[in-house]
Design a protein around this motif. Structure first.
Motif, PDB file in Angstrom:
ATOM      1  N   GLY A 145     -18.634  -2.611  27.969  1.00 60.91           N
ATOM      2  CA  GLY A 145     -17.508  -2.157  27.363  1.00 60.91           C
ATOM      3  C   GLY A 145     -16.778  -0.753  28.135  1.00 60.91           C
ATOM      4  N   LYS A 146     -15.744  -0.278  27.544  1.00 61.60           N
ATOM      5  CA  LYS A 146     -14.985   0.511  28.267  1.00 61.60           C
ATOM      6  C   LYS A 146     -14.668   1.901  27.456  1.00 61.60           C
ATOM      7  CE  LYS A 146     -14.712  -2.838  31.425  1.00 61.60           C
ATOM      8  NZ  LYS A 146     -15.115  -3.785  30.748  1.00 61.60           N
ATOM      9  N   PRO A 147     -14.532   3.005  28.176  1.00 64.07           N
ATOM     10  CA  PRO A 147     -14.441   4.242  27.521  1.00 64.07           C
ATOM     11  C   PRO A 147     -12.869   4.397  26.886  1.00 64.07           C
ATOM     12  CG  PRO A 147     -13.827   4.612  29.634  1.00 64.07           C
ATOM     13  CD  PRO A 147     -14.268   3.425  29.606  1.00 64.07           C
ATOM     14  N   GLU A 148     -12.576   5.095  25.942  1.00 63.28           N
ATOM     15  CA  GLU A 148     -11.473   5.339  25.329  1.00 63.28           C
ATOM     16  C   GLU A 148     -10.803   6.697  24.938  1.00 63.28           C
ATOM     17  OE1 GLU A 148     -10.735   3.102  21.772  1.00 63.28           O
ATOM     18  OE2 GLU A 148     -11.909   1.646  22.326  1.00 63.28           O
ATOM     19  N   GLY A 149     -11.549   7.694  25.222  1.00 67.82           N
ATOM     20  CA  GLY A 149     -11.125   9.141  25.068  1.00 67.82           C
ATOM     21  C   GLY A 149     -11.549  10.155  25.909  1.00 67.82           C
ATOM     22  N   ILE A 150     -10.674  10.975  26.243  1.00 66.59           N
ATOM     23  CA  ILE A 150     -10.908  11.918  27.468  1.00 66.59           C
ATOM     24  C   ILE A 150     -10.444  13.376  26.934  1.00 66.59           C
ATOM     25  CG2 ILE A 150      -8.674  11.424  28.481  1.00 66.59           C
ATOM     26  CD1 ILE A 150     -10.340  11.790  31.094  1.00 66.59           C
ATOM     27  N   CYS A 151     -11.326  14.287  27.349  1.00 66.12           N
ATOM     28  CA  CYS A 151     -10.727  15.713  26.827  1.00 66.12           C
ATOM     29  C   CYS A 151     -11.203  16.859  27.940  1.00 66.12           C
ATOM     30  CB  CYS A 151     -11.666  16.261  25.541  1.00 66.12           C
ATOM     31  SG  CYS A 151     -11.442  17.869  24.944  1.00 66.12           S
ATOM     32  N   PHE A 152     -10.437  17.808  28.303  1.00 67.14           N
ATOM     33  CA  PHE A 152     -10.802  18.723  29.142  1.00 67.14           C
ATOM     34  C   PHE A 152     -11.328  20.000  28.691  1.00 67.14           C
ATOM     35  CE2 PHE A 152      -7.256  16.127  30.108  1.00 67.14           C
ATOM     36  CZ  PHE A 152      -7.570  15.361  31.423  1.00 67.14           C
ATOM     37  N   LEU A 153     -12.464  20.593  29.214  1.00 67.61           N
ATOM     38  CA  LEU A 153     -13.207  21.523  28.382  1.00 67.61           C
ATOM     39  C   LEU A 153     -12.993  22.841  29.022  1.00 67.61           C
ATOM     40  CD1 LEU A 153     -16.534  19.743  27.882  1.00 67.61           C
ATOM     41  CD2 LEU A 153     -14.664  19.947  26.301  1.00 67.61           C
ATOM     42  N   LYS A 154     -13.367  23.904  28.476  1.00 71.86           N
ATOM     43  CA  LYS A 154     -12.865  25.227  29.043  1.00 71.86           C
ATOM     44  C   LYS A 154     -13.947  25.576  30.294  1.00 71.86           C
ATOM     45  CE  LYS A 154     -12.682  28.602  26.024  1.00 71.86           C
ATOM     46  NZ  LYS A 154     -12.998  29.530  24.865  1.00 71.86           N
ATOM     47  N   ASN A 155     -14.716  24.907  30.065  1.00 69.84           N
ATOM     48  CA  ASN A 155     -15.845  25.233  31.329  1.00 69.84           C
ATOM     49  C   ASN A 155     -15.662  24.447  32.547  1.00 69.84           C
ATOM     50  OD1 ASN A 155     -16.737  22.673  30.834  1.00 69.84           O
ATOM     51  ND2 ASN A 155     -18.838  23.193  30.219  1.00 69.84           N
ATOM     52  N   GLY A 156     -14.477  23.569  32.703  1.00 71.46           N
ATOM     53  CA  GLY A 156     -13.964  22.918  33.773  1.00 71.46           C
ATOM     54  C   GLY A 156     -14.541  21.688  33.784  1.00 71.46           C
ATOM     55  N   PRO A 173     -18.229   6.408  19.948  1.00 70.59           N
ATOM     56  CA  PRO A 173     -17.265   7.267  20.032  1.00 70.59           C
ATOM     57  C   PRO A 173     -16.006   6.925  20.785  1.00 70.59           C
ATOM     58  CG  PRO A 173     -19.031   7.223  21.646  1.00 70.59           C
ATOM     59  CD  PRO A 173     -19.433   6.028  20.679  1.00 70.59           C
ATOM     60  N   VAL A 174     -14.863   7.509  20.220  1.00 69.08           N
ATOM     61  CA  VAL A 174     -13.626   6.976  20.734  1.00 69.08           C
ATOM     62  C   VAL A 174     -12.833   8.257  21.124  1.00 69.08           C
ATOM     63  CG1 VAL A 174     -12.576   6.806  18.420  1.00 69.08           C
ATOM     64  CG2 VAL A 174     -12.075   5.557  20.236  1.00 69.08           C
ATOM     65  N   SER A 175     -13.046   9.603  20.507  1.00 71.37           N
ATOM     66  CA  SER A 175     -12.379  10.550  21.055  1.00 71.37           C
ATOM     67  C   SER A 175     -12.969  11.664  20.923  1.00 71.37           C
ATOM     68  CB  SER A 175     -10.995  10.628  19.800  1.00 71.37           C
ATOM     69  OG  SER A 175     -11.521  10.828  18.472  1.00 71.37           O
ATOM     70  N   ILE A 176     -12.307  12.867  21.568  1.00 66.88           N
ATOM     71  CA  ILE A 176     -13.080  14.204  21.796  1.00 66.88           C
ATOM     72  C   ILE A 176     -11.909  15.185  21.896  1.00 66.88           C
ATOM     73  CG2 ILE A 176     -14.684  15.692  22.955  1.00 66.88           C
ATOM     74  CD1 ILE A 176     -15.338  12.689  24.411  1.00 66.88           C
ATOM     75  N   ASP A 216     -12.378  23.027  20.373  1.00 67.88           N
ATOM     76  CA  ASP A 216     -11.456  24.200  19.653  1.00 67.88           C
ATOM     77  C   ASP A 216     -11.627  25.300  20.612  1.00 67.88           C
ATOM     78  OD1 ASP A 216     -13.872  25.488  19.343  1.00 67.88           O
ATOM     79  OD2 ASP A 216     -14.006  24.899  17.113  1.00 67.88           O
ATOM     80  N   PRO A 217     -10.951  26.414  20.239  1.00 64.75           N
ATOM     81  CA  PRO A 217     -10.723  27.544  21.268  1.00 64.75           C
ATOM     82  C   PRO A 217     -12.090  28.419  21.413  1.00 64.75           C
ATOM     83  CG  PRO A 217      -8.875  27.737  19.925  1.00 64.75           C
ATOM     84  CD  PRO A 217      -9.814  26.639  19.384  1.00 64.75           C
ATOM     85  N   SER A 218     -13.220  28.106  20.342  1.00 67.50           N
ATOM     86  CA  SER A 218     -14.626  28.782  20.541  1.00 67.50           C
ATOM     87  C   SER A 218     -15.551  27.832  21.445  1.00 67.50           C
ATOM     88  CB  SER A 218     -15.014  28.735  19.112  1.00 67.50           C
ATOM     89  OG  SER A 218     -14.369  29.705  18.265  1.00 67.50           O
ATOM     90  N   GLY A 219     -14.878  26.929  21.833  1.00 66.59           N
ATOM     91  CA  GLY A 219     -15.758  25.945  22.570  1.00 66.59           C
ATOM     92  C   GLY A 219     -16.685  24.978  21.904  1.00 66.59           C
ATOM     93  N   ASN A 220     -16.398  24.673  20.613  1.00 69.13           N
ATOM     94  CA  ASN A 220     -17.081  23.567  19.954  1.00 69.13           C
ATOM     95  C   ASN A 220     -16.283  22.307  20.263  1.00 69.13           C
ATOM     96  OD1 ASN A 220     -18.805  25.545  18.551  1.00 69.13           O
ATOM     97  ND2 ASN A 220     -16.998  26.166  17.167  1.00 69.13           N
ATOM     98  N   ILE A 221     -17.147  21.439  20.255  1.00 71.58           N
ATOM     99  CA  ILE A 221     -16.669  20.067  20.537  1.00 71.58           C
ATOM    100  C   ILE A 221     -16.681  18.971  19.508  1.00 71.58           C
ATOM    101  CG2 ILE A 221     -17.121  17.998  22.116  1.00 71.58           C
ATOM    102  CD1 ILE A 221     -18.426  19.791  24.125  1.00 71.58           C
TER     103      ILE A 221
END
Length: 619
Positions: free
Chosen positions: A403-414, A452-455, A458-463
């Motif tokens: 199976g393949k991935p579906e969601g991508i997110c860029f985090l504050k820590n790079g 899991p499909v999306s990520i 928030d500004p506090s770093g919570n995922i």
């Protein structure tokens, strides 16, 4: 069955009571047919009469009964060829090389050199330009036959299974060239094929033949979404017959529809159901499920599009309709509201690089902090494009066989977090594709996932990680990966999800695209259900919304609708500001779009999964 169509002033050919005999019997029988302007596909199984029909259109053969009348004679000049034919044998001239094939048919000396070079490049024939047909591979010869037809600048092209000898990984390239030529020159095309995917992607009209008789003639999407019978519907791929099965509608309405496509329903495990799975066959895009009714012992076969094979013999299942089919059947591409059409003066689109012999399809898109576009595709790859749409780097997921991935997110820590959907985890990369850590495992408890499909962060770093698969919910984690809370559950009521998918965090709220419930649900970032977006402003008519993105500079949402082939723009209150697109394969149309994102220049990117394209909409 013979379908008789009304005569149209826009038709190219009119066939009346046409029959064509062959050595062993009639090849065409009592054909009444209008071939309209535009792109028409001729479909049928081997021996159905496809080639015979095309032969009559180009006057290579004459009917033994009836008449074939050419109606369209509006051509700009005597130098323009009315019709150019690409026969099944290709019809190449052995005494002329590749370049000469193109030059000999081109009518305009002033544009000759430019046109020849464009076609040689478009069909990847530059390196063989001085070779003769006997020196070409089958694929090269097939491409030359099509390029020659385009070089003729004919107003009508007739092609018998074009590009049949070409590897399918490169079909999108060559069909893009054919489509662009037809649109630019207002050229009509009639081609034969037995491939439903090609018809859905390229044709506007379709003629279906069976043993020399016309059994259907009309719009492609009419046949796809409202087939007159199960047998005729199968010309465009698998159809499910619900006449003996009671299906549950996600719209909570009484449905009288009996024929539906695989993407229009889902099969859900339900212990109280009388239908039991006997056998399943999973092909990557479709799952074939053979069932038996426990009381009557009647058998039924269904096709659906699961994210991966999930059913096994002995499971009891119920059938759920996903779509508001009434709208499809009464008004294809219609909208139930009067939203204005969004304007994008410039549209850029491109295919993903091939992987082996296949051209993968994009599934998710997101814009990174350096305005680079990140794309996840169904080959298990992460692709990175610069603002000029050039591929600058790529990497593979750690695993991608099941199976393949579906969601991508860029985090504050790079780091870059990817929802590794079918491996039940989140994978964290650096910007070069090196794995930094992983979070999660299969299960339904805290820090466990089904799909899991999306990520989002928030500004506090919570995922926040959204998932579906019967345990639909959103889990919240600290930046270090510590489980904090979860909210939502599987169901159809407000605050419940049926296939939770894309998410956005904005001003203390989580907006979740609830695909099968056809809505956007809003929660506080502490997990309290707040509303269904748009409830206070009249509601948002959505059709399988699969992803949501926010233009933060304007505080506006873009919602991609997998089922309607369009994007919808709303304000933060859910007022619809406009829509763009419909189901189709022309520029500005989409087939099962999967993802959407917006960059700082208000440019919108759509993962047009069914057309295997990235589409960039520039305001």
């Amino acid at each position: 069955m013979n379908m008789r169509t009304q005569q149209s002033e826009s038709s190219i050919w009119s066939l009346k009571n046409v029959s064509l005999r062959g050595v062993s019997g009639d090849r065409l029988v009592d054909v009444d047919l209008e071939i309209p302007q535009g792109i028409t596909a001729i479909m049928g199984y081997s021996g159905a009469g496809k080639t015979s029909l095309l032969n009559l259109l180009v006057e290579y053969e004459c009917p033994h009964q009836g008449s074939v009348v050419r109606r369209d004679h509006s051509f700009p000049s005597d130098s323009t060829v009315e019709t150019f034919w690409v026969p099944h044998s290709l019809g190449l001239w052995p005494q002329y090389d590749v370049q000469e094939h193109l030059a000999l048919v081109h009518p305009d000396p002033e544009t000759l050199d430019e046109t020849v070079e464009e076609l040689l490049n478009a069909f990847r024939l530059t390196s063989v330009r001085k070779k003769y047909p006997g020196q070409l591979s089958q694929g090269e010869a097939s491409r030359l036959s099509v390029a020659r037809a385009l070089a003729s600048q004919a107003k009508v092209l007739v092609m018998d299974e074009p590009l049949v000898h070409v590897d399918q990984a490169h079909w999108p390239l060559y069909w893009d060239a054919i489509r662009h030529y037809c649109e630019k020159n207002k050229t009509s095309l009639v081609f034969s094929t037995h491939m439903p995917e090609l018809v859905l992607k390229e044709a506007q009209h379709v003629v279906c033949l069976d043993e020399g008789a016309v059994v259907y003639a009309g719009a492609v999407y009419d046949l796809y979404y409202a087939p007159p019978s199960y047998q005729i519907g199968m010309y465009l791929g698998p159809v499910n017959d619900l006449s003996d099965v009671k299906a549950k509608s996600s719209q909570n309405q009484s449905e009288t529809i009996t024929l539906v496509r695989p993407e229009q329903l889902t099969l859900i495990k339900e212990e109280s159901s009388e239908w039991e799975v006997r056998q399943t066959t999973f092909s990557g895009a479709l799952e074939k499920v053979e069932m038996v009714h426990r009381q009557t012992q009647s058998n039924q076969t269904f096709y659906h599009r699961p994210p991966r094979a999930t059913l096994k013999p002995g499971d009891r299942i119920s059938i759920h309709l996903l779509l508001l089919l009434f709208c499809l059947l009464t008004c294809f591409g219609c909208h139930s509201d009067s939203a204005p059409e969004l304007s994008f003066p410039k549209i850029v689109q491109w295919s993903l690089p091939s992987e082996g012999t296949k051209v993968p399809a994009p599934r998710s898109v997101n814009v990174g902090p350096k305005e680079e576009l990140y794309v996840l595709d169904n080959a298990g790859r992460v692709l990175v494009y610069n603002p000029e749409n050039e591929l600058v780097r790529k990497w593979m997921m750690p695993d991608y066989d099941v199976g393949k991935p579906e969601g991508i997110c860029f985090l504050k820590n790079g780091q870059i977090a990817v929802a590794d959907t079918h491996y039940h985890r989140v994978v964290f990369f650096d910007d070069q594709g090196n794995v930094q850590k992983m979070l999660g495992e299969q299960g339904e408890g805290p820090s466990q996932f089904i799909y899991p499909v999306s990520i989002v962060q928030d500004p506090s770093g919570n995922i926040y990680v959204g998932e579906y698969g019967g345990n639909d919910r959103v889990q919240k984690f600290s930046e270090e990966g510590e489980f904090l809370l979860e909210f939502g559950e599987h169901g159809t009521e407000p605050g419940q999800f049926e296939r939770a998918s894309g998410m956005v965090w904005h001003q203390g709220k989580i907006y979740v695209a609830d695909a099968s419930n056809n809505c956007i649900q809003v929660f506080s970032d502490e997990g309290a259900f707040l509303e269904v977006l748009g409830t206070k402003t009249g509601g948002i008519p959505l059709y399988y919304p699969y992803d949501i993105a926010i233009d933060r500079s304007k505080e506006e949402f873009y919602i991609v609708e997998y089922g309607a082939g369009r994007i919808t723009k709303t304000d933060l209150e859910g007022r619809v500001l406009g829509r763009f697109g419909k189901t189709g394969s022309k520029q500005g149309e989409f087939v099962t779009p999967w993802g959407v994102t917006v960059n700082s220049k208000d440019q919108v990117f759509v993962a047009d999964t069914g057309n295997r394209l990235i589409v960039k909409l520039i305001p």
